[in-house]
Design a protein around this motif. Structure first.
Motif, PDB file in Angstrom:
ATOM      1  N   ARG A 151      -6.618   6.716  -8.873  1.00 25.66           N
ATOM      2  CA  ARG A 151      -5.673   7.589  -9.006  1.00 25.66           C
ATOM      3  C   ARG A 151      -4.643   7.129  -9.743  1.00 25.66           C
ATOM      4  O   ARG A 151      -3.826   7.815 -10.614  1.00 25.66           O
ATOM      5  CB  ARG A 151      -4.732   7.705  -7.497  1.00 25.66           C
ATOM      6  CG  ARG A 151      -3.652   8.475  -7.457  1.00 25.66           C
ATOM      7  CD  ARG A 151      -3.290   8.667  -6.061  1.00 25.66           C
ATOM      8  NE  ARG A 151      -2.922   7.315  -5.344  1.00 25.66           N
ATOM      9  CZ  ARG A 151      -1.693   6.605  -5.477  1.00 25.66           C
ATOM     10  NH1 ARG A 151      -0.741   7.268  -5.838  1.00 25.66           N
ATOM     11  NH2 ARG A 151      -1.847   5.661  -4.848  1.00 25.66           N
ATOM     12  N   LEU A 152      -4.336   5.748 -10.004  1.00 22.19           N
ATOM     13  CA  LEU A 152      -3.423   5.006 -10.786  1.00 22.19           C
ATOM     14  C   LEU A 152      -3.838   4.751 -12.242  1.00 22.19           C
ATOM     15  O   LEU A 152      -3.074   4.506 -12.924  1.00 22.19           O
ATOM     16  CB  LEU A 152      -2.789   3.886 -10.164  1.00 22.19           C
ATOM     17  CG  LEU A 152      -2.247   4.277  -8.887  1.00 22.19           C
ATOM     18  CD1 LEU A 152      -1.690   2.903  -8.221  1.00 22.19           C
ATOM     19  CD2 LEU A 152      -1.064   5.162  -8.906  1.00 22.19           C
TER      20      LEU A 152
ATOM     21  N   GLY B  72      -7.976  -0.927  -2.149  1.00 20.48           N
ATOM     22  CA  GLY B  72      -6.978  -0.054  -1.559  1.00 20.48           C
ATOM     23  C   GLY B  72      -7.038   1.391  -1.875  1.00 20.48           C
ATOM     24  O   GLY B  72      -6.487   2.463  -1.493  1.00 20.48           O
TER      25      GLY B  72
ATOM     26  N   ASP C 166       0.758  -1.129  -0.004  1.00 23.18           N
ATOM     27  CA  ASP C 166      -0.026  -0.124   0.061  1.00 23.18           C
ATOM     28  C   ASP C 166       0.756   1.144   0.150  1.00 23.18           C
ATOM     29  O   ASP C 166       0.755   2.128  -1.007  1.00 23.18           O
ATOM     30  CB  ASP C 166      -1.054   0.080   1.155  1.00 23.18           C
ATOM     31  CG  ASP C 166      -2.170   0.326   0.903  1.00 23.18           C
ATOM     32  OD1 ASP C 166      -2.838   0.319  -0.245  1.00 23.18           O
ATOM     33  OD2 ASP C 166      -2.955   0.842   1.884  1.00 23.18           O
ATOM     34  N   SER C 167       1.622   1.278   1.061  1.00 21.41           N
ATOM     35  CA  SER C 167       2.590   2.592   1.139  1.00 21.41           C
ATOM     36  C   SER C 167       3.715   2.700  -0.135  1.00 21.41           C
ATOM     37  O   SER C 167       3.974   3.648  -0.663  1.00 21.41           O
ATOM     38  CB  SER C 167       3.130   2.486   2.339  1.00 21.41           C
ATOM     39  OG  SER C 167       3.595   1.255   2.869  1.00 21.41           O
TER      40      SER C 167
ATOM     41  N   LEU D   5       2.923   1.623  -3.171  1.00 24.86           N
ATOM     42  CA  LEU D   5       2.203   2.217  -4.091  1.00 24.86           C
ATOM     43  C   LEU D   5       1.972   3.711  -3.834  1.00 24.86           C
ATOM     44  O   LEU D   5       2.127   4.547  -4.994  1.00 24.86           O
ATOM     45  CB  LEU D   5       0.859   1.769  -4.175  1.00 24.86           C
ATOM     46  CG  LEU D   5       0.715   0.666  -5.163  1.00 24.86           C
ATOM     47  CD1 LEU D   5      -0.596   0.303  -5.297  1.00 24.86           C
ATOM     48  CD2 LEU D   5       1.213   0.977  -6.673  1.00 24.86           C
ATOM     49  N   GLU D   6       2.028   4.108  -2.668  1.00 21.03           N
ATOM     50  CA  GLU D   6       1.860   5.655  -2.370  1.00 21.03           C
ATOM     51  C   GLU D   6       2.977   6.565  -2.700  1.00 21.03           C
ATOM     52  O   GLU D   6       2.730   7.526  -3.304  1.00 21.03           O
ATOM     53  CB  GLU D   6       1.515   5.839  -0.703  1.00 21.03           C
ATOM     54  CG  GLU D   6       0.100   5.189  -0.550  1.00 21.03           C
ATOM     55  CD  GLU D   6      -1.117   6.307  -0.959  1.00 21.03           C
ATOM     56  OE1 GLU D   6      -0.707   7.145  -1.379  1.00 21.03           O
ATOM     57  OE2 GLU D   6      -2.138   5.614  -0.719  1.00 21.03           O
ATOM     58  N   ILE D   7       4.076   5.906  -2.482  1.00 19.23           N
ATOM     59  CA  ILE D   7       5.365   7.025  -2.286  1.00 19.23           C
ATOM     60  C   ILE D   7       6.019   6.472  -3.580  1.00 19.23           C
ATOM     61  O   ILE D   7       6.710   7.303  -4.260  1.00 19.23           O
ATOM     62  CB  ILE D   7       6.292   6.418  -1.267  1.00 19.23           C
ATOM     63  CG1 ILE D   7       6.836   5.128  -1.160  1.00 19.23           C
ATOM     64  CG2 ILE D   7       5.799   6.891   0.120  1.00 19.23           C
ATOM     65  CD1 ILE D   7       7.888   4.924  -0.280  1.00 19.23           C
TER      66      ILE D   7
ATOM     67  N   GLU E  51       7.144   6.241  -7.517  1.00 21.18           N
ATOM     68  CA  GLU E  51       7.039   7.133  -8.580  1.00 21.18           C
ATOM     69  C   GLU E  51       7.100   6.537  -9.923  1.00 21.18           C
ATOM     70  O   GLU E  51       7.546   6.795 -10.919  1.00 21.18           O
ATOM     71  CB  GLU E  51       8.341   8.324  -8.753  1.00 21.18           C
ATOM     72  CG  GLU E  51       8.312   9.195  -7.326  1.00 21.18           C
ATOM     73  CD  GLU E  51       8.878  10.538  -7.513  1.00 21.18           C
ATOM     74  OE1 GLU E  51       9.849  10.597  -8.262  1.00 21.18           O
ATOM     75  OE2 GLU E  51       8.475  11.423  -6.886  1.00 21.18           O
TER      76      GLU E  51
ATOM     77  N   HIS F 171      -6.783   2.705  -4.896  1.00 21.39           N
ATOM     78  CA  HIS F 171      -5.880   3.418  -5.695  1.00 21.39           C
ATOM     79  C   HIS F 171      -6.276   3.476  -7.252  1.00 21.39           C
ATOM     80  O   HIS F 171      -5.686   3.997  -7.833  1.00 21.39           O
ATOM     81  CB  HIS F 171      -4.378   2.442  -5.581  1.00 21.39           C
ATOM     82  CG  HIS F 171      -3.861   2.497  -4.402  1.00 21.39           C
ATOM     83  ND1 HIS F 171      -3.202   3.426  -3.677  1.00 21.39           N
ATOM     84  CD2 HIS F 171      -3.655   1.172  -3.575  1.00 21.39           C
ATOM     85  CE1 HIS F 171      -2.933   2.773  -2.452  1.00 21.39           C
ATOM     86  NE2 HIS F 171      -3.063   1.430  -2.483  1.00 21.39           N
TER      87      HIS F 171
END
Ligand SMILES: Nc1ncnc2c1ncn2[C@@H]1O[C@H](COP(=O)(O)OP(=O)(O)OP(=O)(O)O)[C@@H](O)[C@H]1O
Ligand SMILES: Nc1ncnc2c1ncn2[C@@H]1O[C@H](COP(=O)(O)OP(=O)(O)OP(=O)(O)O)[C@@H](O)[C@H]1O
Ligand SMILES: [Mg+2]
Ligand SMILES: [Mg+2]
Lengths: 233, 370, 225, 225, 370
Positions: A141-142, A136, A104-105, A107-109, A111, A138
């Motif tokens: 956004r993705l 999740g 999860d994280s 994917l968040e951070i 680039e 995402h």
């Protein structure tokens, strides 16, 4: 198992993502019995279409449960010739995976310009990846970054070549490829990726096919599965 | 006669041009085909050979029908047993010169019927070219190879479309002799298209003259030339003659024409008693009112002026003379082209007696053969 | 390169060679007809011969599977006749490859035949060559460059093709598993080293064949026949 | 036919048309060079231009992924230049299609150019036509049939191709998802009715285009220019 | 002279054939190129036009180098400003007749330099053909279109390779006149390949004779023909003459030759005082030992026998006569071809006085132009 009087041959159709493991299983199997097994690989959809049109496969190791169920309905499967042989796991993987505690994280951070997954329409891994992304939070956004392989193997190739920086891929692919293991995606975020095996009716009299079908349930085979990145059903 | 002839009764239209004729051609002699550019000579040969599928009408070789549009008969080119030498050489570029010749020879009937490979190569001087690519040949070389290839087809009818146009005059003459020998030796009939007066005059038994797709004249060479016919600008006369004696010392043959005698250079093939024909161009004939003496012109024929034709706005006049001769036979006619100034100086008029001086009797050949 | 790959390689070249030969036999008359006919059907047939290309191979394979399966009239007839199924057999592969590569054979041949033109064929006819004779002794040699193009495209395309072949043939080792599927499988199953090796073999081998063909093409001696 | 399919259809024809145009631009000089050069390199280049065919599309796609990925020199350079990745973009698709269809363009063109021969080009030179002028005013019009063949094969092949395109393009709806992938998906996911419908659309559309092209080809007026 | 000439010093080898020459051609006149088939005529034109890249040596147009193998200079064909009419027509099959003509015209410099499109169409009678496909044309039609296309290139040098071979004689003559007028009007130099004696004789100022790739003779037409040179079989004489008066009544022009007078049909272009030249074929000359009277041959020149040449195994002899004339000038020579029989009958020997009878002075044209 019981040692048969006559060595026979079986033709096993395997979904592409299971091929590497299937080859090892066949090797193990052939060293313990006199039968021989030949493998043919393809996408689950293609193999299904072929079976519907008379393909001479004895055993079918699918990558989902849908196609085996349809085969049972169409009466092509031997009695008692259906079981779930493995469960796949999804990992987030990439060449330079950001140091993060979980997927999860990461994917968040991360680039990543591109994130590869299997086509959700075609492949269970794709569908699972999509569910996980949605769960999740995402997906929206993705979405613009997503690219789709025909199957999870192709998605892996996209990542392995560096064209995509991240991918939601099969753990078995990552294990087979070696290197860093990636972040496991919790199974709670998607439908379990169950893969069913089928013994075809045409192979009822084929001792090799039966024996291999049974062998898949054996502890030796299950050890192999676990080593290769699969879960037991 | 009809069974022995090639009967061509066709119509062929291309836009504003149309070829239309109904003629019989001898199956033994050589027919010269003559006419201005675009008059339909090649189209006629194409129709006869079977390459022109648009031709309507009837073509028959004796009893054998090659084309009959009414009953939808059309014998394709490869089964007509006719060879056609194209105006352009059309050699096969993927075959060597020898390959081209062998192509024809391999598909031809046995040698008996016409020349052998070796003879053709020799006569057309193709030896040094045999292994060459056809695309590298000079214009004249291509034409010789194409002629060789056509001859080696050994057909029963030969169609030649300006076969010698690209050749120099001495080679042209040699090949003409060869074609004539071939014709004499194998009785091979030909239709021979040419723009060259000399070629036609030397070879042809009959002449067909086309103009804008229609027949302007058709007859035996003698009639066609002599009756005052003019092949375009080349006014000439044809006289029947007989070889009376041969003079080995001066290499002369003496010929009897209408009871009078003239001499011509002696071709090896002439025998005493042979019937020959003389072709005399009007412009090679001078006229005198008294017998000339001490002059190198030795061929003098006497006669009477039949008619005089002065050309408008020109220096020339044409005088037709009826030669003296046995009174029972029709008088042969000889045409002379002289200046109008001379005409008036000599005060020539109809009925006057004249002496015709023949400087050059340029062409002549045996009338009958076989 | 393991023995499975070797046998796939052998099968591939057998398939490619057979396809090329069969297509020459079928495509040449078709191309010749197209290049000479004045029929109104001509543009229709021309367009049809290009159509196998526009369907994705797998989809074409799927339709061929429907067409050739023992349940279909054609497949059923074949089964009765030979007691063997058309699908998942070499015959089936061959039919599929022939159909799929048809455009590569017919189109260059037709273009070459049209370039020959009327003049040499007329010359051949006046030299007593019957149409078939003239075709073989004049039209075909004059179209050599087109024949070469057609052969190379057909052969190379059959070597590389795998969508149709996979669908109709079923990727059965030793029977219908061709080299393209083998490479494909190596990539799909992430055995990249194997894929590189096999691709290299395929490329080097194909290059050698093609290079030989093209070099020979330059050096063709002048024909005396 | 849903809107996704429609957009895939649009993209497909855009890709096929662009590929054909680009290949004309690249393939024509190459084919002309090959047809006129006496260089020893010639059979080497000839063999090389056929090679993209012998690799299975997916495998070729895989190598193109390696070649074009941002990690490669070429892909990296492109990324710096345009701030966009070559892979998974229309540009990448185009490069892949161009490379894969190269043989279909170059080979028929080369054959056609060779058939033109020296004679008309010499005539053009004596009429003051510079080489480029002569090429456009003589060689190209005389090769029209070959140009047609090359264009048709390239276009049709690009429409049907999907292995390379899938791999390099990443099947992004509206951006790199072409019609062949869409049909393939319908077949894979057992939506046969959809597959039939889409195939039919594809076939009918392609047939119409090809039929128009071939009919026009017959009716070309005599050029007075 | 060198700056005004085309200098060709080349060697060109094909297997056993090699063309080798080092010659200057005038940049004003018409040079006839003559020689048997395969002697290298087309190869020479190809080398000059820049189509033959295998030619080694040096080609210069005045100061302008077109080829210099030593310094690796090679000006390609399209930049030599030279037009070349091929022996085969080489029309573009994808263009109509008009398209072919326009192809040349569009790339040519402005009209001033040579003929206009309309003039070419008119002179070559191409009007009815303009919209036709070139592949359907007859042989002669193709040649006319090809000639028209070449002329419309409006070059500074014209290379013509047997431009009239496929044409009938009357059209050939018209087109010859047109070419000559073009030459006179625009001062356009030409190299003119032909197998036809008449074409060369009518047009050429100079004649180059090739044989097996080498120059056999090269000189002004007068020298080349008169000095006893024989263009293959056509023995002839060239005499310089001047128009002394014009006789409108009989359409005759009176010419002064070596102080004597003869008359010829009067071409419209002749003016009193013009220098002209006469070409007389030996076979058109008869000899007499006394002045002939009452004969239509009015052109009689007196002279003395210079030499006698009897041909072996032939009926003929050739007699060269030095014409009488002003004692200070060199005596012009006239050749006569008569039978050996006549020679002996007239007892002609060196030094004897003779009368030369000129039946036909077939060709003649202005000597100087511009
Ligand atoms: N296929 C065709 N289509 C249209 N017109 C044609 C065709 N073939 C010939 N013609 C025309 O028919 C006429 C006769 O042509 P043909 O070739 O028979 O002439 P020819 O007498 O052989 O002339 P040449 O002496 O110039 O060769 C010409 O005006 C020609 O342009
Ligand atoms: N590319 C070539 N390769 C080999 N030999 C050639 C080539 N071109 C010409 N030749 C030969 O060179 C010689 C001269 O050819 P060229 O065409 O110049 O002759 P030509 O004088 O024009 O003859 P023609 O009057 O027959 O046209 C011929 O013997 C010919 O076969
Ligand atoms: Mg003609
Ligand atoms: Mg020549």
């Amino acid at each position: 198992g019981p040692s048969p009087a006559v060595a026979e041959q079986a033709l096993v159709a395997v979904a592409a993502n299971f091929t590497t493991v299937a080859e090892q299983l066949v090797e193990d199997f052939e060293s313990s019995v006199q039968h021989s097994v030949a493998l043919t690989t393809g996408s689950t959809g293609k193999l299904y279409a072929q079976l519907r049109h008379g393909a001479p496969y004895d055993v079918f190791l699918a990558a989902d449960q849908e196609r085996p169920r349809l085969l049972v309905e169409s009466g092509l499967v031997a009695d008692g010739g259906l079981f779930t042989y493995a469960r796949g796991r999804l990992v987030l993987w990439g060449a330079d995976l950001p140091a993060a505690p979980d997927w999860d994280s990461a994917l968040e951070i991360g680039e990543a310009r591109r994130i590869a997954l299997a086509n959700p329409e075609l492949a269970p891994y794709g569908a699972a990846a999509r569910s996980a992304l949605e769960a999740g939070g995402h997906w929206r956004r993705l979405q613009a970054k997503l690219v789709f392989g025909e199957n999870v193997g192709q998605a892996f190739s996209m990542v392995a070549s560096g064209s995509a920086q991240l991918g939601l891929l099969a753990r078995s692919s990552v294990v087979a490829f070696g290197g860093p293991s990636g972040h496991l995606v919790p199974e709670s975020l998607h439908q379990p990726i169950r893969q069913d095996a089928v013994l075809l009716r045409r192979a009822q009299g084929n001792a090799a096919a039966r024996a291999f079908f049974e062998y898949l349930k054996s502890p030796a085979a299950q050890r192999r599965l676990l080593e290769s990145g699969y879960e037991l059903p | 006669m009809c069974a022995d002839s090639l009967h061509v009764d066709v119509e062929l239209r291309f836009g504003s041009f149309s070829l239309r004729l109904d003629e019989h051609f001898p199956t033994e002699g050589i027919t010269g085909i003559w006419g201005p550019s675009g008059s339909g000579k090649s189209s006629l040969l194409r129709s006869i050979s079977g390459l022109e599928r648009r031709a309507r009408g009837r073509i028959a070789w004796g009893d054998e029908l090659w084309l009959d549009s009414a009953s939808r008969i059309f014998v394709p080119a490869h089964r007509r047993d006719v060879a056609y030498m194209f105006q352009d050489a059309r050699l096969f570029p993927h075959l060597s010169v020898e390959g081209n010749l062998r192509f024809a020879e391999r598909r031809a009937p046995s040698k008996g019927r016409s020349i052998s490979f070796e003879d053709a190569v020799e006569a057309l001087e193709l030896g040094p070219l045999l292994s060459r690519r056809t695309t590298d040949l000079s214009g004249g070389e291509q034409q010789r190879v194409s002629l060789g290839r056509t001859l080696l087809t050994r057909p029963r009818l030969l169609l030649l479309d300006e076969p010698l146009a690209a050749l120099d005059s001495s080679r042209r003459f040699e090949i003409l002799r060869f074609i004539e020998a071939l014709h004499a030796g194998f009785g091979l009939p030909m239709l021979y298209v040419s723009h060259s007066f000399e070629e036609i005059a030397l070879l042809a038994d009959e002449v067909l003259e086309l103009e804008a797709g229609a027949v302007r004249s058709h007859g035996t060479a003698a009639v066609s030339f002599a009756g005052g016919a003019r092949l375009q600008d080349a006014s000439l006369s044809v006289l029947a003659a007989e070889v009376s004696r041969v003079d080995a010392r001066w290499h002369l043959a003496w010929l009897e024409v209408a009871g009078q005698e003239i001499s011509v250079p002696h071709p090896a093939s002439f025998q005493e008693g042979d019937g020959v024909r003389l072709l005399v161009r009007a412009r090679d004939v001078s006229l005198a009112t008294s017998r000339p003496v001490e002059v190198s012109i030795r061929n003098v024929l006497t006669g009477r002026v039949r008619s005089v034709e002065e050309e408008q706005d020109s220096a020339f006049a044409e005088v037709t003379v009826a030669l003296d001769g046995p009174s029972d036979a029709p008088r042969p006619l000889l045409r002379a082209r002289i200046t109008r100034a001379s005409l008036h100086e000599l005060e020539l008029e109809e009925g006057h007696e004249v002496y015709c001086l023949l400087k050059t009797v340029s062409v002549d050949r045996a009338l009958a053969h076989g | 390169m393991n023995s499975a790959d070797l046998s796939a390689l052998g099968l591939t070249f057998r398939l490619a060679a057979t396809t090329t030969v069969v297509l020459f036999l079928l495509g040449t008359p078709l191309a010749w007809w197209l290049s000479t006919t004045r029929s109104r059907l001509r543009p229709v047939i021309e367009a049809l011969t290009a159509l196998p290309l526009v369907l994705p191979p797998t989809v074409l394979g799927f339709y061929l599977l429907l067409l050739l399966s023992p349940r279909s009239p054609l497949g059923g007839f074949w089964l009765e006749l030979t007691d063997a199924s058309l699908t998942f057999s070499f015959s089936g592969l061959l039919i599929a490859s022939v159909l799929y590569s048809l455009p590569f054979m017919v189109q260059p041949l037709q273009a070459a035949f049209e370039a020959v033109g009327r003049a040499p064929m007329e010359a051949a006819a006046t030299l007593r060559a019957a149409p078939l004779d003239a075709f073989f002794s004049v039209a075909l040699p004059l179209s050599l460059r087109g024949v070469l193009t057609a052969g190379v495209l057909t052969f190379a395309h059959t070597v590389g093709e795998f969508g149709v072949v996979l669908m109709v043939g079923g990727n059965i080792p030793g029977r219908t598993r061709v080299i393209s599927i083998a490479v494909y499988e190596h990539v799909e199953t992430l055995r990249y080293a194997d894929a590189h090796r096999l691709s290299a073999v395929l490329l080097v081998f194909s290059f050698s064949v093609l290079f030989a063909v093209y070099t020979l093409n330059r050096k063709l001696p002048l024909n005396v026949r």
